[in-house]
Design an enzyme around this catalytic site. Structure first.
Site, PDB file in Angstrom:
ATOM      1  N   GLY A  23       0.840  -1.191   0.000  1.00 53.40           N
ATOM      2  CA  GLY A  23       0.000   0.000   0.000  1.00 53.40           C
ATOM      3  C   GLY A  23       0.869   1.232   0.000  1.00 53.40           C
ATOM      4  O   GLY A  23       2.097   1.157  -0.110  1.00 53.40           O
ATOM      5  N   HIS A  24       0.239   2.383   0.138  1.00 56.58           N
ATOM      6  CA  HIS A  24       0.958   3.658   0.095  1.00 56.58           C
ATOM      7  C   HIS A  24       1.122   4.284   1.477  1.00 56.58           C
ATOM      8  O   HIS A  24       1.370   5.479   1.594  1.00 56.58           O
ATOM      9  CB  HIS A  24       0.255   4.640  -0.849  1.00 56.58           C
ATOM     10  CG  HIS A  24       0.253   4.203  -2.286  1.00 56.58           C
ATOM     11  ND1 HIS A  24      -0.330   4.940  -3.296  1.00 56.58           N
ATOM     12  CD2 HIS A  24       0.763   3.090  -2.884  1.00 56.58           C
ATOM     13  CE1 HIS A  24      -0.182   4.298  -4.452  1.00 56.58           C
ATOM     14  NE2 HIS A  24       0.479   3.179  -4.218  1.00 56.58           N
ATOM     15  N   GLY A  25       0.943   3.472   2.524  1.00 52.27           N
ATOM     16  CA  GLY A  25       1.190   3.955   3.872  1.00 52.27           C
ATOM     17  C   GLY A  25      -0.025   4.585   4.514  1.00 52.27           C
ATOM     18  O   GLY A  25      -1.151   4.496   4.020  1.00 52.27           O
TER      19      GLY A  25
END
Length: 392
Positions: free
Chosen positions: A240-242
C-alpha cells in the site's frame, strides 16, 4: 399495612424490572425470512432493504442477521434516522455483481446515510473489482467506480471483524461522522489495483481504528480535510501507500486536520510509511498535533515523509507553494529498514514552512547501513538517538 406495602413494592419491582424489560429485548430479523437466497446468484438487494426498513422502524433495538452463504447485492442505500440501535450481524459474504457496470455511477456500493447507533459485526464484502480495474487501465469509458462501504453523516458507529476484498475503489469511507470505532477489520486488494485505499476519513471527529490489517493498492489509511481526534493503533499496513494525512490543500478554503495519533503499528513493503501530503497551491488549511509513535518499518520506501509539493502533471499549482500550515508533528521510536536511501524527507512549503517537528529515537537503515535525511523549509528538534542523522 406495612406487610402489604412490602408485597406491593415487590410486585411492582418484578413488573418493572422483569416483565417490563421484555419490551426492550432486541428484535431479531433473519435476512432469509425476507427472501434472501444464500446462493450468490439471486439478487438479495430488496430483502436487505426490507430487513433494514423493519429494523429502522422498530422501537426496540434490532439485529439484522445475515446467515452463512453468499448474497448478491447491487448498489444499496441504508437510510436513517432510525428509532433505535441497529446491529448488522454478518456470518456470510455479501458479493457484488460480476459485471462491474451493474453498480452504476453513484460512487457507492453499500451506503449508510444519516444513521446513528449502528454496528456492523463480522462478515465479508467481495466487490469483485478486478473487471473495473482492467477497464481503468485500458483507458476505456468506465463507470466512476464504487466504494465498498460508506458512512455519511453518521454517529456512534461500530464496525468490527469485517473483511473487505477487491473493492473497486476505496474499501471503507467515513465522511462527516462522529464517534466511530473500527476494530479488527481486514481490507485486501492487490498492490497494483488503482485507488483501492483501505480506510478514508474526512470531516469527522472522535474516531478509533485498532487491530486492523490493510493490504491495498493505495493508502492503507488516508486522512482528509476536517478530521479531528483520530486514534489509530495496532495497524498492519502493506502493501500500500502507507498512512497518509492528505492530500490536503487542493481547495483554498479547507478544514484543517488535528489531534491525530498512530501507535504500535507495522509497515511492510509499503510505498510510504507515515506521510503528510499537500498540494502546492494556496490554501488556509492546516495540520497540527500529530504523533507517530512505536512504529516498525520493514523495507518501506519513504518511511517518514512530508511532501508539500504535490502537483500531478504540474498542473493547477500556479505558485508552486503550499499554503497548508504544518506544526506540532512528533515522530517517536520509529525503527526498521528503508527501501530507499533517503529514509526521512521533509519537503515543506517555502511560503508556509513546517514548524515544531520532533524526531525522538529514530533508527532507520538502508541495506544494513545508515540511511540519509533531507530537510527543506522545516524547523524542529531532535532527541535521543536519531539515525539517519537529523537534518532539523
Amino acid at each position: 399495612m406495612a406487610p402489604k406495602l412490602v408485597v406491593s413494592c415487590a410486585i411492582l419491582f418484578y413488573l418493572l424490572f422483569f416483565c417490563g424489560t421484555s419490551s426492550y429485548a432486541a428484535y431479531s430479523i433473519n435476512l432469509i425470512k425476507y427472501g434472501a437466497k444464500p446462493d450468490g446468484k439471486t439478487d438479495s438487494t430488496q430483502p436487505f432493504l426490507k430487513a433494514w426498513a423493519a429494523a429502522c422502524k422498530s422501537a426496540t433495538a434490532a439485529t439484522i442477521y445475515v446467515p452463512k452463504g453468499r448474497y448478491l447485492v447491487k448498489a444499496v442505500v441504508f437510510r436513517g434516522p432510525c428509532r433505535n440501535r441497529i446491529t448488522v450481524q454478518i456470518d456470510g459474504t455479501i458479493v457484488a455483481p460480476t459485471d462491474y457496470r451493474a453498480l452504476g455511477n453513484s460512487g457507492y456500493w453499500i451506503l449508510f446515510i444519516k444513521v446513528n447507533r449502528v454496528s456492523v459485526i463480522g462478515g465479508t464484502l467481495d466487490a469483485k473489482g478486478a473487471g473495473f480495474w482492467t477497464c481503468r487501465r485500458s483507458g476505456k469509458n468506465c463507470p466512476v467506480g464504487a466504494r465498498s462501504i460508506t458512512f455519511n453523516w453518521a454517529n456512534n458507529i461500530l464496525v468490527s471483524g469485517l473483511t473487505s476484498i477487491n473493492s473497486q475503489l476505496t474499501h471503507f469511507v467515513i465522511n462527516t461522522c462522529n464517534d466511530v470505532k473500527v476494530q479488527n477489520v481486514k481490507l485486501y486488494a492487490p498492490d497494483q489495483s488503482p485507488n483501492t485505499d483501505g480506510i478514508h476519513v474526512q470531516s469527522s471527529t472522535g474516531l478509533t481504528i485498532t487491530g486492523s490489517t490493510l493490504q491495498t493498492g493505495d493508502d492503507c489509511i488516508s486522512i482528509g480535510p476536517g478530521t479531528r481526534n483520530l486514534v489509530m493503533t495496532s495497524i498492519k499496513c502493506g502493501p500500500g501507500h502507507g498512512v497518509s494525512i492528505g492530500s490536503l490543500g487542493r481547495d483554498l478554503n479547507e478544514a484543517g486536520v488535528q489531534n491525530v495519533t498512530l501507535t504500535n503499528s507495522v509497515f511492510s513493503g509499503s510505498d510510504n510509511g507515515v506521510r503528510i501530503k499537500t498540494w502546492a497551491r494556496p490554501s488556509n488549511g492546516f495540520v497540527k498535533n500529530v504523533v507517530f509513535e512505536n512504529i516498525i518499518m520493514n523495507n518501506v520506501k519513504n518511511p517518514i515523509i512530508i511532501d508539500q509539493n504535490y502537483c500531478p502533471s504540474n498542473q493547477g499549482c500556479p505558485s508552486q507553494s503550499s499554503g497548508v500550515k504544518i506544526s506540532g508533528v512528533t515522530y517517536k521510536n520509529i525503527r526498521g529498514t528503508s527501501a530507499t536511501q533517503e529514509a526521512v524527507t521533509f519537503d515543506c512549503s517555502r511560503s508556509s514552512p513546517c514548524r515544531g517537528i520532533t524526531l525522538h529515537d529514530i533508527k532507520l537503515t538502508h541495506m544494513n547501513k545508515a540511511a540519509t535525511s533531507s530537510c527543506k523549509n522545516v524547523g524542529g528538534t531532535s532527541r535521543g538517538v536519531v539515525v539517519p542523522k537529523s537534518c532539523l
